[in-house]
Design a protein around this motif. Structure first.
Motif, PDB file in Angstrom:
ATOM      1  N   PHE A 150       0.794  -1.320  -0.012  1.00  0.00           N
ATOM      2  CA  PHE A 150       0.144  -0.061  -0.002  1.00  0.00           C
ATOM      3  C   PHE A 150       0.748   1.289   0.067  1.00  0.00           C
ATOM      4  O   PHE A 150       0.667   2.321  -0.969  1.00  0.00           O
ATOM      5  CB  PHE A 150      -0.837   0.022   1.110  1.00  0.00           C
ATOM      6  CG  PHE A 150      -1.888   1.305   1.157  1.00  0.00           C
ATOM      7  CD1 PHE A 150      -3.098   1.142   0.718  1.00  0.00           C
ATOM      8  CD2 PHE A 150      -1.382   2.572   1.885  1.00  0.00           C
ATOM      9  CE1 PHE A 150      -3.870   2.279   0.721  1.00  0.00           C
ATOM     10  CE2 PHE A 150      -2.346   3.343   2.264  1.00  0.00           C
ATOM     11  CZ  PHE A 150      -3.393   3.462   1.467  1.00  0.00           C
ATOM     12  N   TRP A 151       1.739   1.321   0.862  1.00  0.00           N
ATOM     13  CA  TRP A 151       2.518   2.398   1.140  1.00  0.00           C
ATOM     14  C   TRP A 151       3.568   2.674  -0.093  1.00  0.00           C
ATOM     15  O   TRP A 151       4.043   3.785  -0.737  1.00  0.00           O
ATOM     16  CB  TRP A 151       3.479   2.725   2.326  1.00  0.00           C
ATOM     17  CG  TRP A 151       2.411   2.685   3.398  1.00  0.00           C
ATOM     18  CD1 TRP A 151       2.169   1.668   4.519  1.00  0.00           C
ATOM     19  CD2 TRP A 151       1.383   3.599   3.821  1.00  0.00           C
ATOM     20  NE1 TRP A 151       1.278   2.069   5.390  1.00  0.00           N
ATOM     21  CE2 TRP A 151       0.890   3.364   4.993  1.00  0.00           C
ATOM     22  CE3 TRP A 151       1.148   4.944   3.163  1.00  0.00           C
ATOM     23  CZ2 TRP A 151      -0.103   4.066   5.728  1.00  0.00           C
ATOM     24  CZ3 TRP A 151       0.351   5.790   4.009  1.00  0.00           C
ATOM     25  CH2 TRP A 151      -0.546   5.540   5.075  1.00  0.00           C
ATOM     26  N   THR A 154       1.618   4.192  -2.890  1.00  0.00           N
ATOM     27  CA  THR A 154       1.491   5.654  -2.404  1.00  0.00           C
ATOM     28  C   THR A 154       2.515   6.422  -3.057  1.00  0.00           C
ATOM     29  O   THR A 154       2.497   7.482  -3.676  1.00  0.00           O
ATOM     30  CB  THR A 154       1.064   5.606  -0.995  1.00  0.00           C
ATOM     31  OG1 THR A 154      -0.082   4.943  -0.809  1.00  0.00           O
ATOM     32  CG2 THR A 154       0.678   7.306  -0.675  1.00  0.00           C
ATOM     33  N   VAL A 155       3.475   6.018  -2.320  1.00  0.00           N
ATOM     34  CA  VAL A 155       4.871   6.642  -2.546  1.00  0.00           C
ATOM     35  C   VAL A 155       5.264   6.773  -4.234  1.00  0.00           C
ATOM     36  O   VAL A 155       5.578   7.725  -4.862  1.00  0.00           O
ATOM     37  CB  VAL A 155       6.180   6.207  -1.938  1.00  0.00           C
ATOM     38  CG1 VAL A 155       7.405   6.631  -2.635  1.00  0.00           C
ATOM     39  CG2 VAL A 155       6.059   6.618  -0.446  1.00  0.00           C
ATOM     40  N   ASP A 158       2.913   8.901  -6.300  1.00  0.00           N
ATOM     41  CA  ASP A 158       2.907  10.098  -5.719  1.00  0.00           C
ATOM     42  C   ASP A 158       4.087  10.725  -6.549  1.00  0.00           C
ATOM     43  O   ASP A 158       4.170  12.096  -6.986  1.00  0.00           O
ATOM     44  CB  ASP A 158       3.098  10.224  -4.267  1.00  0.00           C
ATOM     45  CG  ASP A 158       2.909  11.734  -3.886  1.00  0.00           C
ATOM     46  OD1 ASP A 158       1.636  12.106  -3.936  1.00  0.00           O
ATOM     47  OD2 ASP A 158       3.781  12.709  -3.872  1.00  0.00           O
ATOM     48  N   CYS A 159       5.238  10.100  -7.075  1.00  0.00           N
ATOM     49  CA  CYS A 159       6.282  10.642  -7.767  1.00  0.00           C
ATOM     50  C   CYS A 159       5.954  11.466  -9.296  1.00  0.00           C
ATOM     51  O   CYS A 159       6.353  12.279  -9.560  1.00  0.00           O
ATOM     52  CB  CYS A 159       7.313   9.491  -8.250  1.00  0.00           C
ATOM     53  SG  CYS A 159       8.090   8.817  -6.852  1.00  0.00           S
ATOM     54  N   SER A 161       3.566  13.137  -9.338  1.00  0.00           N
ATOM     55  CA  SER A 161       2.880  14.676  -9.188  1.00  0.00           C
ATOM     56  C   SER A 161       3.929  15.468  -9.213  1.00  0.00           C
ATOM     57  O   SER A 161       3.576  16.855  -9.401  1.00  0.00           O
ATOM     58  CB  SER A 161       2.292  14.675  -7.695  1.00  0.00           C
ATOM     59  OG  SER A 161       3.235  14.379  -6.730  1.00  0.00           O
ATOM     60  N   ARG A 175      -4.134   6.343  -9.749  1.00  0.00           N
ATOM     61  CA  ARG A 175      -4.714   5.900  -8.619  1.00  0.00           C
ATOM     62  C   ARG A 175      -6.232   5.548  -8.864  1.00  0.00           C
ATOM     63  O   ARG A 175      -7.054   5.003  -7.891  1.00  0.00           O
ATOM     64  CB  ARG A 175      -4.743   6.883  -7.517  1.00  0.00           C
ATOM     65  CG  ARG A 175      -3.202   6.635  -7.134  1.00  0.00           C
ATOM     66  CD  ARG A 175      -3.024   7.728  -6.001  1.00  0.00           C
ATOM     67  NE  ARG A 175      -1.688   7.921  -5.450  1.00  0.00           N
ATOM     68  CZ  ARG A 175      -1.442   8.894  -4.615  1.00  0.00           C
ATOM     69  NH1 ARG A 175      -2.226   9.657  -4.285  1.00  0.00           N
ATOM     70  NH2 ARG A 175      -0.028   8.967  -4.171  1.00  0.00           N
TER      71      ARG A 175
ATOM     72  N   HIS B  89       5.674  14.904   1.635  1.00  0.00           N
ATOM     73  CA  HIS B  89       7.052  14.646   1.112  1.00  0.00           C
ATOM     74  C   HIS B  89       6.546  13.492  -0.258  1.00  0.00           C
ATOM     75  O   HIS B  89       6.690  13.961  -1.197  1.00  0.00           O
ATOM     76  CB  HIS B  89       7.511  13.615   2.154  1.00  0.00           C
ATOM     77  CG  HIS B  89       8.988  12.916   1.529  1.00  0.00           C
ATOM     78  ND1 HIS B  89       9.271  11.609   2.068  1.00  0.00           N
ATOM     79  CD2 HIS B  89       9.963  13.290   0.947  1.00  0.00           C
ATOM     80  CE1 HIS B  89      10.548  11.244   1.094  1.00  0.00           C
ATOM     81  NE2 HIS B  89      10.844  12.406   0.438  1.00  0.00           N
ATOM     82  N   LEU B  90       5.951  12.397   0.140  1.00  0.00           N
ATOM     83  CA  LEU B  90       5.662  11.533  -0.848  1.00  0.00           C
ATOM     84  C   LEU B  90       4.071  11.151  -0.887  1.00  0.00           C
ATOM     85  O   LEU B  90       3.856  10.001  -1.603  1.00  0.00           O
ATOM     86  CB  LEU B  90       6.393  10.080  -0.998  1.00  0.00           C
ATOM     87  CG  LEU B  90       7.909  10.598  -1.722  1.00  0.00           C
ATOM     88  CD1 LEU B  90       9.017   9.703  -1.522  1.00  0.00           C
ATOM     89  CD2 LEU B  90       7.913  11.075  -3.320  1.00  0.00           C
ATOM     90  N   GLY B  91       3.220  11.733  -0.106  1.00  0.00           N
ATOM     91  CA  GLY B  91       1.831  11.357   0.012  1.00  0.00           C
ATOM     92  C   GLY B  91       1.473  10.311   0.764  1.00  0.00           C
ATOM     93  O   GLY B  91       0.261   9.936   0.556  1.00  0.00           O
ATOM     94  N   CYS B  92       2.244  10.002   1.689  1.00  0.00           N
ATOM     95  CA  CYS B  92       1.834   9.016   2.627  1.00  0.00           C
ATOM     96  C   CYS B  92       0.747   9.564   3.605  1.00  0.00           C
ATOM     97  O   CYS B  92       0.985  10.707   3.802  1.00  0.00           O
ATOM     98  CB  CYS B  92       2.843   8.001   3.257  1.00  0.00           C
ATOM     99  SG  CYS B  92       3.641   7.289   2.157  1.00  0.00           S
TER     100      CYS B  92
END
Lengths: 254, 142
Positions: A150-151, A154-155, A158-159, A161, A175, B89-92
């Motif tokens: 999951f994380w 997410t990370v 998110d890159c 963005s 997503r 930082h990275l959206g967590c």
């Protein structure tokens, strides 16, 4: 029994000329005499890809792509299904191996200069295969729906963005919402078991066609003359007169 | 073949190509929209209400605000803060640590104060503040 099989083979051969294909494309397909072990990494990758397809389909028998059931279904495969643990770890470790061998394949091509003309397209299709392999690894990583996946997803998403102007929209597109959730799982599952394997299979076909079409490159070291004869005016199949047949010599080589 | 005939055929071919492109777009656009827009929860027009007595002193309540994780903190001194719970930082999603009265991002150990300011770790800026109002013991966020 053998006679019966021979009859079947003969029946097919008369219609499709299979014997000719085997003699021309395997035994008559000559490789340079100084061909080395690095030349077999492509075949290793093909085997790994086939294993990933097989173990992937076995996992699909029990895996449920739903945020409430995904983790439990993976636990079920790991703990309840006979050999389920083996199949799942084969698939997970296999994906790491696939990327590792892909990088080795890439470096060997790079260091031996095999990417040079007339083989630029081989390199290009190989590079897209690397991207697709990374994509299929990323999408597969989310599917167990544990904390790590999951994380990590997410990370990783998110890159995107950080791309100017369209970054935020792109993240939402990846997503299927503002946060990693049920729509992300659906999208990643579809990409992982549908679109990406199909694209990889097609691109592998193109990659193999290109190699068959131009002939195998000559390694820059070893026994014989290794100069590249190609001058760039017209298409030439790179022959290796006096070379070793692909089958059985290279195929069965240690 | 004379030139006018060739020109006519080329124009016709151009027309066919344009038609094919339009048909392709007409088919792919709905597919793209199908993929692009997931059904979103339309909860009360971007506003969320939380009764104050649901949060103890020194506690925090997480909720979804416009589809993104957000948090309402009731500090020890009784003051309130509404923040985005998404780490810059990275959206967590950050976690509230009640014993330390701060936020921790689980991904790369970024720490934030109860007001969202960065204490340590990789986050480049503070947690985004969300406007809220307090009336009759109910906090309205947004």
């Amino acid at each position: 029994m053998m006679e019966f099989l021979g009859k079947i083979y003969n029946w097919i051969d008369v219609r499709l000329g299979t014997h000719e294909i085997i003699t021309e494309k395997r035994t008559g397909y000559l490789l340079p005499r100084n061909v080395n072990a690095w030349y077999s990494l492509g075949s290793v990758l093909l085997v790994i890809f086939c294993l990933q397809i097989i173990t992937g389909m076995l996992l699909m028998l029990y895996y449920v792509p739903d945020i409430d059931k995904a983790f439990d279904s993976v636990s079920f495969i790991m703990t309840e299904i006979p050999l389920g643990r083996l199949v799942r770890l084969f698939h997970a470790v296999g994906s790491s191996m696939m990327l590792l061998v892909l990088l080795l394949h890439m470096f060997s091509i790079l260091f031996m200069g095999s990417y040079k003309s007339p083989r630029e397209l081989h390199w290009l299709t190989g590079f897209f295969l690397l991207l697709l392999a990374m994509g299929i690894s990323l999408t597969g990583y989310l599917l167990p729906w544990n904390q790590l996946s999951f994380w990590a997803t997410t990370v990783a998403t998110d890159c995107a963005s950080s791309i100017p102007f369209i970054g935020e929209n792109l993240v939402e597109l990846l997503r299927g919402g503002k946060q990693v959730g049920i729509h992300t799982l659906g999208r990643f599952y579809t990409l992982h078991v549908g679109l990406l394997p199909a694209l990889i299979a097609v691109l592998i076909g193109v990659h193999l066609f290109l190699i068959q079409r131009t002939g195998v490159s000559t390694p820059p070291f070893g026994l014989e003359d290794t100069s590249n004869q190609w001058k760039g005016e017209s298409f030439v199949y790179e022959e290796h007169p006096g070379g070793i047949p692909f089958f059985p010599n290279f195929f069965l080589q240690k | 073949m004379d030139k006018s005939k060739r020109k006519f055929i080329n124009i016709c071919l151009g027309g066919v190509a344009a038609l094919a492109a339009t048909a392709f777009a007409a088919v792919t656009y709905p597919v793209f929209r199908y993929y692009l827009i997931p059904p979103t929860d339309k909860n009360s027009g971007g506003k969320t209400s939380v009764p104050l007595n649901e949060i103890a002193l020194g506690d925090a309540k997480f909720f979804e605000f416009n589809g993104v994780a957000a948090v309402l903190v009731r500090k020890q001194d009784g003051s309130l803060a509404a923040l985005s719970a998404v780490c810059p930082h990275l959206g967590c999603i950050v976690q509230w640590e009640k014993d330390r009265q701060d936020f921790l991002c689980p991904c790369h150990a970024g720490y934030f104060t109860a007001d969202g300011a960065v204490i340590s770790g990789p986050p480049p800026r503070a947690l985004a503040k969300i406007p809220f109002s307090l009336a009759n013991g109910v906090v309205t966020i947004g």
